[in-house]
Design a protein around this motif. Structure first.
Motif, short mmCIF file in Angstrom:
data_model
loop_
_atom_site.label_atom_id
_atom_site.label_comp_id
_atom_site.label_asym_id
_atom_site.label_seq_id
_atom_site.Cartn_x
_atom_site.Cartn_y
_atom_site.Cartn_z
N LYS A 46 0.83 -1.20 0.00
CA LYS A 46 0.00 0.00 0.00
C LYS A 46 0.87 1.25 0.00
CE LYS A 46 -4.04 -1.98 2.34
NZ LYS A 46 -4.95 -1.86 3.51
N THR A 47 0.34 2.31 -0.64
CA THR A 47 1.08 3.57 -0.72
C THR A 47 0.13 4.73 -0.45
OG1 THR A 47 2.70 2.72 -2.29
CG2 THR A 47 2.40 5.09 -2.25
N ALA A 48 0.58 5.70 0.34
CA ALA A 48 -0.17 6.92 0.59
C ALA A 48 0.31 7.99 -0.37
CB ALA A 48 0.02 7.37 2.04
N ILE A 49 -0.64 8.63 -1.09
CA ILE A 49 -0.27 9.62 -2.10
C ILE A 49 -1.04 10.91 -1.87
CG2 ILE A 49 0.20 7.84 -3.83
CD1 ILE A 49 -2.52 8.70 -5.13
N GLU A 50 -0.62 11.96 -2.56
CA GLU A 50 -1.37 13.21 -2.63
C GLU A 50 -1.38 13.68 -4.07
OE1 GLU A 50 0.49 15.96 -0.04
OE2 GLU A 50 2.43 15.94 -1.07
N GLY A 51 -2.46 14.30 -4.49
CA GLY A 51 -2.63 14.77 -5.86
C GLY A 51 -4.09 15.11 -6.08
N LYS A 52 -4.50 15.17 -7.34
CA LYS A 52 -5.87 15.54 -7.67
C LYS A 52 -6.85 14.37 -7.55
CE LYS A 52 -4.66 19.35 -10.79
NZ LYS A 52 -4.79 19.90 -12.16
N VAL A 53 -6.34 13.16 -7.38
CA VAL A 53 -7.23 12.01 -7.22
C VAL A 53 -8.04 12.17 -5.95
CG1 VAL A 53 -5.43 10.69 -6.03
CG2 VAL A 53 -7.33 9.49 -7.12
N GLU A 54 -9.32 11.75 -6.03
CA GLU A 54 -10.24 11.94 -4.91
C GLU A 54 -10.73 10.60 -4.38
OE1 GLU A 54 -13.35 14.41 -6.29
OE2 GLU A 54 -12.10 16.22 -6.49
N ASP A 55 -11.22 10.64 -3.15
CA ASP A 55 -11.81 9.46 -2.53
C ASP A 55 -12.96 8.96 -3.40
OD1 ASP A 55 -12.32 7.53 -0.62
OD2 ASP A 55 -13.60 8.82 0.58
#
Length: 286
Positions: free
Chosen positions: A251-260
């Motif tokens: 598993k990887t934690a990311i940030e960006g424009k992708v939404e829940d």
């Protein structure tokens, strides 16, 4: 004049063929559909784990003591035998008379090293009765790890390749002479076929990333100059650049424009380009 006309005809023919080829290639490109598998992006916390090692111990151990030293006249049990409380273990002949040694608790006989005819002391236990219905793990942690643990925490544990859950029973508030803190945990499963003294690998939650988008690591594509994923929008793959905050093996934690809730490609992404038509053959939860 005839040569000029032939030349013009040839040019028109070549141009027509080129246009046809270009149109055909464009049609094939538009008709190409890539089959993919997706998973729903989830917002949550990512817990990192650090492994520490401990030893398996019986849930309890009760020493069998001899009241007066003497000769071991008879033995009614041996190491590994299961005995009930008040069951006869041995008979001792001493100057004070005959002594009948009984089990003070139910459990398994261990550490019985004397033989019939030998003189036994009343300073050391004749044997120990151990409770193997429940098993404990004792292990040591650093001060930083100690702060992450609380009583009743459930810890992932591995013993001889098998996976278990261990509940934290106690956490020392003072370090030992090495600066480590002792932790005791109990395996939740009962009737375990595990030998006391076996090594247990205990996974301690060490680092947490909060309120991040959590994805399977396989969904993320990394190149020399960018990191991205593909999100499905109206049956098309939309390329989105992301930043990795923390990663585990799966598993990887990311940030960006992708939404829940976005459907993220997990299989087939390596052959995709931005805007490609896709056919989702398997979605999260199917």
């Amino acid at each position: 004049m005839k040569k000029i006309l032939l030349g013009m005809v040839a040019i028109l023919l070549v141009s027509s063929l080129a246009a046809c080829n270009e149109e055909e290639a464009k049609t094939k490109e538009e008709d190409r559909v890539t089959s993919v598998e997706t998973i729903e992006a989830e917002k949550g916390d990512l817990t990192m784990e650090e492994s520490v090692y401990g030893r398996i111990q019986p849930g309890s151990s009760t020493p069998i003591m001899v009241e007066n030293p003497g000769e071991l006249d008879s033995l009614e049990a041996k190491n590994g035998d299961n005995v009930d409380k008040d069951e006869k273990i041995a008979t001792i002949q001493s100057p004070a008379g005959s002594q009948t040694i009984k089990a003070q608790e139910s459990g398994k006989v261990a550490n019985l090293n004397a033989s019939e005819g030998e003189i036994v002391s009343n300073e050391e236990p004749l044997a120990v009765i151990i409770d193997t219905d429940t098993m404990k793990i004792n292990f040591s942690v650093t001060a930083d790890m100690q702060k992450l643990l609380e009583k009743e925490d459930k810890l992932n544990t591995e013993i001889d390749g098998e996976k278990y859950k261990a509940e934290v029973l106690s956490i020392d508030s003072m370090p030992d002479e090495t600066g480590m803190y002792t932790v005791a945990a109990e395996l939740e499963e009962e009737d375990l076929d595990i030998l006391p003294g076996s090594v247990a690998e205990v996974h301690i939650p060490e680092k947490r990333v909060k309120d991040a988008i959590i994805l399977p690591t396989e969904a993320i594509v990394e190149t020399s100059d960018e990191t991205f994923i593909y999100v499905i929008k109206k049956d098309k793959a939309v390329k989105m650049e992301v930043n990795i905050k923390e990663t585990q093996s799966d598993k990887t934690a990311i940030e960006g424009k992708v939404e829940d809730g976005d459907q993220v490609v997990t299989t087939g992404q390596l052959t995709l380009s931005d805007g490609d038509q896709v056919n989702v053959v398997k979605e999260s939860g199917e």
